[in-house]
Scaffold this motif. Sequence first.
Motif, PDB file in Angstrom:
ATOM      1  N   PHE A 177     -51.275 -29.614 -63.695  1.00  0.00           N
ATOM      2  CA  PHE A 177     -52.306 -30.628 -63.412  1.00  0.00           C
ATOM      3  C   PHE A 177     -51.909 -31.515 -62.233  1.00  0.00           C
ATOM      4  N   VAL A 190     -43.216 -24.925 -63.652  1.00  0.00           N
ATOM      5  CA  VAL A 190     -43.773 -26.274 -63.835  1.00  0.00           C
ATOM      6  C   VAL A 190     -44.311 -26.429 -65.261  1.00  0.00           C
ATOM      7  N   CYS A 221     -55.453 -30.226 -59.745  1.00  0.00           N
ATOM      8  CA  CYS A 221     -55.458 -28.765 -59.787  1.00  0.00           C
ATOM      9  C   CYS A 221     -55.410 -28.326 -61.252  1.00  0.00           C
ATOM     10  N   THR A 252     -47.317 -29.901 -55.013  1.00  0.00           N
ATOM     11  CA  THR A 252     -48.242 -28.778 -55.198  1.00  0.00           C
ATOM     12  C   THR A 252     -47.434 -27.517 -54.966  1.00  0.00           C
ATOM     13  N   CYS A 253     -47.969 -26.410 -55.406  1.00  0.00           N
ATOM     14  CA  CYS A 253     -47.313 -25.134 -55.137  1.00  0.00           C
ATOM     15  C   CYS A 253     -48.265 -24.272 -54.327  1.00  0.00           C
TER      16      CYS A 253
END
Length: 706
Positions: A15, A175, A9, A43-44
């Motif tokens: 990343f 993050v 991502c 992941t978010c």
Amino acid sequence: MTEIKKTYCRICPGFCAVDVTIEDGRAVDVRGDRNDPVTRGYTCIKGVQNTDLLYGQGRFRQSMRRDASGALAPVELDDALDQIAARLKAIVDQHGPRAVGIFLGTQAWFSAVNAPAATAFAAALDTPCLFGTMTIDQSAKWVASERIGVFNGGPQRFDQADVWMLIGTNPLVSVMGGPSTSGFGHTNPTKTLRDARVRGMKLIVIDPRRTETALQADLFLQPRPGEDAALLAGIVHVVLREKWYDQAFCDRHVDGIAQLRAALAPFTPEAAARRADVNADDIVAAARIFAQQGRRGMAGSGTGPNMGPHSNIAEHLVQCLNVLCGRYLREGDEVPNPGVLQPFVARHADVSPPKRSWLTGPRSRRLGLGRIFGQMMSAELADEILLEGSGQIKALICLGGNPAVALPDQAKAIAALGALELLVTIDPRLSATAKLADYVIAPTLAFERHDHTGFLEAMFQQPYARYATPVVAAPAGSQLIDDWKFFWEIARRMGGPMQLGNLVCSAAPAPSTEEVLAAIALGSRVPLDEVRAQPAGAIFDAGKIFVQPPRPEWTDKLELAAADVLDEIAAVAATLEQASAPGLLLTVRRVREFVNSGLTDAAKSRARIPDNPAFLHPDDFAQLGLTDGEKVAVVSATGRVTAIARCDPTLRRGMVSVTHCWGAGSDDEHQIPESTSRLVASDTGYQSINGMPIMTAIPVEVLRLG
Ligand code: SF4
């Protein structure tokens, strides 16, 4: 047919490694790759919406040009490129290259080639007017490193730390933060912090809001917003007074300790505590835990101190903690990330002296500010456009950003963007800036193009790298361009000597993105082919690398107490006995759902947060007679925004907490949400070197709108 493809991502610099489910050529699902050694399945909500970015409403499949009626209408890509190049050439011929500006937004940095291409284009054009979001975000870090100098061993590592101090940053949500700041950004932040806590690492968090990260802290200080400089001065005062610093490191590598000690004399724990409205014992405890009980680990900051009042000295004091305690890798220490796709640079246990790059080269016309890291200061951009005379910016190209909502004093910024002869933005959707643009260039998106992690690889804790190939094709019938190639094509049409790696722009057709990615990785520590051979990403342990002895001729020292630093400390000291102004302070925050103005149109994010609320403490709610969900105006000396009031017990009293840089452009005035940049002054309170405005801890009133 259904298949899973691996990629990463690129919505933020996290990343995260992801598995993308492809059905009949369309990406239908995005999940964290549990086997990835760095992000470990994280992941978010933003990352899972890569599919919305690709297929959601409003994506431009073709570039747009403003027509005679003032509306944006589709234009053939080649026609747009020809016309933009011709108009830029005419502007340069008439006004000189400085009349062309380039604005690099946050998203420009998440591809290996985009920001380098824009920078190379500016160099080819010979314009100094390169602007970026860093100088309206955390450029105090640049100022601090260029006033102090750099210890070339590099920062200590998070995975071996026994203490870490975080000031005004919330990496469990953002993050963000490289090895020397948050320490666990660019990883799976939840697991990395949990691992550190299990091994006994102490965490100190300083933040006016009891953030997700603060909930994990051993010691949490919740100061009045905008008082980070005074609070940090108090902590450094204690470290110096108690001699809890690393005497041997300081004797060899540090200058200015006596002057710093004298300048910080007024910042007793009691005085700093009064100013910051915290417990004096907690200031002493923070100093003791960080400097005496801990032996390895750093202090790092985020937008809080970097956007508040006295931001440059606040960040300087953060770095003073690291310098005084010698929190760097030393001779013989293993370098955790010696790089992969960048050329190898040996680390030595010596010092690069202060650079102060702003003292030489071109300057802004209003405040006479120089450049840092090759960039002009973005707080000056609107004035560089509006101020008539030689050097006035007439054309602006925006890449990966949205200056209409990001620049301070939004009303002035929008007036400036509207006054340009030519505004071009590379934008997949109709952003606030695109609404003002003469041309909107429709780009490919991350999952549709080649890329690699080389440009930001220093953010990783380990020598991690990956090469991404497209996982989906661009939409059928679309006419898109990779962002970097826009600059190459314009340079080609203008006859400019643009260069990327060993590739030189000429009349010949543009190289492919794969060729450019290879060119900028020439001389890399690990050959690009080895990285390409690991499509799921990997840690490239090409032998252990250790910090080398100091070079005999490198005798410079880290400088803690230059004259301008002492002046700025004195300015903070002068506030110590002043009464704090009564009333509310606007503070800005980050949320998982958005990255600045990015993702604010994404369906899932907007379903969770449909507007940009103004959060207040329950007691402030009661005092103002507010009810949850009612409409209020937040008013500063510069402007006002309309927002929905929400109650938030994680705040300290006296705060109005709003997500920054998310909101409407010019024609949507007073429609919710509105950007906090409306409340930011560009002509008062700015910092002397970088012109950084006060973007958090702004005095405001909250008015009920009924
Ligand atoms: S934190 Fe979220 S937005 Fe950032 S790279 Fe990871 S999944 Fe993408």
